[in-house]
Design a protein around this motif. Structure first.
Motif, mmCIF file in Angstrom:
data_model
loop_
_atom_site.group_PDB
_atom_site.id
_atom_site.type_symbol
_atom_site.label_atom_id
_atom_site.label_comp_id
_atom_site.label_asym_id
_atom_site.label_seq_id
_atom_site.Cartn_x
_atom_site.Cartn_y
_atom_site.Cartn_z
ATOM 1 N N UNK A 43 -4.685 3.283 1.012
ATOM 2 C CA UNK A 43 -3.607 4.125 1.529
ATOM 3 C C UNK A 43 -4.080 5.029 2.669
ATOM 4 N N UNK A 44 -5.372 5.306 2.712
ATOM 5 C CA UNK A 44 -5.905 6.134 3.806
ATOM 6 C C UNK A 44 -6.568 5.310 4.903
ATOM 7 N N UNK A 45 -7.089 4.123 4.537
ATOM 8 C CA UNK A 45 -7.756 3.263 5.510
ATOM 9 C C UNK A 45 -6.987 1.950 5.583
ATOM 10 N N UNK A 46 -6.267 1.762 6.687
ATOM 11 C CA UNK A 46 -5.513 0.519 6.862
ATOM 12 C C UNK A 46 -5.216 0.306 8.347
ATOM 13 N N UNK A 47 -4.800 -0.900 8.678
ATOM 14 C CA UNK A 47 -4.561 -1.267 10.075
ATOM 15 C C UNK A 47 -3.464 -0.402 10.693
ATOM 16 N N UNK A 48 -2.385 -0.191 9.966
ATOM 17 C CA UNK A 48 -1.270 0.587 10.505
ATOM 18 C C UNK A 48 -1.728 1.975 10.945
#
Length: 199
Positions: A89-94
């Motif tokens: 939820x904190x590290x993602x592509x978006x």
């Protein structure tokens, strides 16, 4: 460096190693090593083995890609073959695409430099400070120019005193992960890295 660079899934957005309970690992080598080293021969404690797995297991690169902060990290609407990282939820592509200074754009800039600057793949290589355990630094040299590449591979502040003699008047920063880096003299911050044209 020369050679073929590889970006493993998730590195470009800063995905981290997972720390699952040992029974959740799918890697057959982990399972076999556990039986051999911990259960049968007792050459390593379960706690030390777990820490090694968290650091080295191939399963770290097998968690589903973290596309966004939705259910299953946007990877699938079904059930993924392997558990998601707890940090999706904190590290993602978006999120990475929303920040101009994200790791994704840093990787993109590095790849562009590699394509645009012949020196980085064709220039002569000279390792600097080979005995230093915290600094990885080298020179790239061609007939026309010279660059210095510096990386602090530790979580400590590190002096650049041993590198100053390699830099004369020209200090043209080409890329840096700390945007305020302007020259060689300031100490290296934790995990700081930069490339600078020096001739």
């Amino acid at each position: 460096m020369q050679g073929t660079p590889y970006v493993y899934q998730g590195e470009e957005i800063g995905m981290t190693n997972v720390q699952f309970p040992l029974e959740e690992y799918e890697d057959i080598e982990v399972r076999n090593a556990y039986q051999d080293l911990v259960v049968k021969n007792k050459t390593i404690s379960e706690d030390d083995f777990r820490k090694a797995v968290w650091n080295k297991s191939r399963d770290n690169a097998r968690v589903p890609m973290q596309w966004d902060d939705s259910e299953n990290a946007g990877f699938t609407t079904g059930k993924p073959w392997f558990r998601l990282s707890d940090r999706y939820q904190e590290i993602n592509v978006k999120k990475a695409l929303e920040k101009n200074d994200s790791m994704f754009y840093y990787y993109k800039d590095l790849i562009c430099l590699r394509h645009e600057e012949e020196l980085l793949t064709e220039g002569d290589y000279q390792l600097l400070l080979p005995e230093d355990e915290k600094i990885f630094a080298y020179l790239r040299t061609s007939d026309k120019e010279q660059w210095i590449v510096v990386a602090n591979l530790s979580e400590d502040m590190v002096s650049t005193e041993g590198l100053v003699k390699y830099v004369s008047d020209k200090e043209d920063i080409k890329i840096a992960n700390y945007k305020d880096r302007t020259g060689i003299k300031a100490d290296l911050r934790p995990y700081e890295a930069f490339m600078m044209r020096i001739r």
